[in-house]
Design a protein around this motif. Structure first.
Motif, mmCIF file in Angstrom:
data_model
loop_
_atom_site.group_PDB
_atom_site.id
_atom_site.type_symbol
_atom_site.label_atom_id
_atom_site.label_comp_id
_atom_site.label_asym_id
_atom_site.label_seq_id
_atom_site.Cartn_x
_atom_site.Cartn_y
_atom_site.Cartn_z
ATOM 1 N N LYS A 60 0.751 -1.252 -0.027
ATOM 2 C CA LYS A 60 -0.155 -0.057 -0.027
ATOM 3 C C LYS A 60 0.905 1.195 -0.108
ATOM 4 O O LYS A 60 0.378 2.383 -0.752
ATOM 5 N N THR A 61 1.794 1.294 0.776
ATOM 6 C CA THR A 61 2.773 2.470 0.741
ATOM 7 C C THR A 61 3.488 2.708 -0.556
ATOM 8 O O THR A 61 3.592 3.528 -0.882
ATOM 9 N N LYS A 105 0.997 4.175 -2.793
ATOM 10 C CA LYS A 105 0.677 5.408 -2.309
ATOM 11 C C LYS A 105 2.007 6.387 -2.887
ATOM 12 O O LYS A 105 1.614 7.649 -3.400
ATOM 13 N N ASN A 106 3.147 6.190 -2.648
ATOM 14 C CA ASN A 106 4.431 6.758 -2.746
ATOM 15 C C ASN A 106 4.531 7.007 -4.382
ATOM 16 O O ASN A 106 4.925 8.163 -4.746
ATOM 17 N N GLY A 150 1.780 7.388 -6.367
ATOM 18 C CA GLY A 150 0.694 7.987 -6.728
ATOM 19 C C GLY A 150 -0.174 7.314 -7.504
ATOM 20 O O GLY A 150 -1.179 7.657 -8.414
ATOM 21 N N THR A 198 -2.735 4.772 -6.165
ATOM 22 C CA THR A 198 -3.544 4.240 -5.342
ATOM 23 C C THR A 198 -5.060 4.277 -6.084
ATOM 24 O O THR A 198 -6.078 3.426 -5.785
ATOM 25 N N ARG A 202 -4.777 -1.497 -6.687
ATOM 26 C CA ARG A 202 -5.330 -1.732 -5.340
ATOM 27 C C ARG A 202 -5.025 -2.870 -4.368
ATOM 28 O O ARG A 202 -4.742 -3.877 -4.887
#
Length: 112
Positions: free
Chosen positions: A37-38, A41-42, A44, A46, A50
């Motif tokens: 997930k990180t 997210k890092n 961009g 998300t 998923r």
């Protein structure tokens, strides 16, 4: 159109410590999900990709296990250290990380 290009399910099922098939949840699979997930997210990503926890994926003996859909690629023995490679090579690049794929005919797909 699908909401996500790829969806990754990480088994976090927890069984008794002495269960003969093992338990992904007892092999740090929550850390793998958090790292995934990180990483997304890092980058961009998300809204495109998923990562979700899952209950038992019935591949306990290969754990920790994750599966990538719609590709149907199953990874086993994954660690948090493998996440960056999975994200860059497979999730973004579309090329499965063969060294982590489960080498069992029940989980293998045909690739050109």
């Amino acid at each position: 159109m699908a909401r996500y290009k790829r969806h990754v399910f990480i088994c976090e099922n927890v069984r008794d410590e002495d269960h003969p098939r093992g338990s992904c949840g007892r092999k740090c699979s929550a850390d793998i999900r958090l790292a995934l997930k990180t990483a997304l997210k890092n980058r961009g990503l998300t809204t495109v990709y998923r990562a979700n926890n899952a209950g038992c994926l019935d591949a306990c003996e290969f754990g920790p296990v994750l599966v990538v859909y719609p590709d149907g690629i199953w990874y086993g023995g994954v660690t948090a250290a493998d996440v960056e490679e999975i994200v860059d090579e497979h999730i973004i690049g579309g090329k499965p990380v063969r060294r982590l794929m489960i080498e069992d005919k029940r989980f293998l797909q045909h690739f050109d």
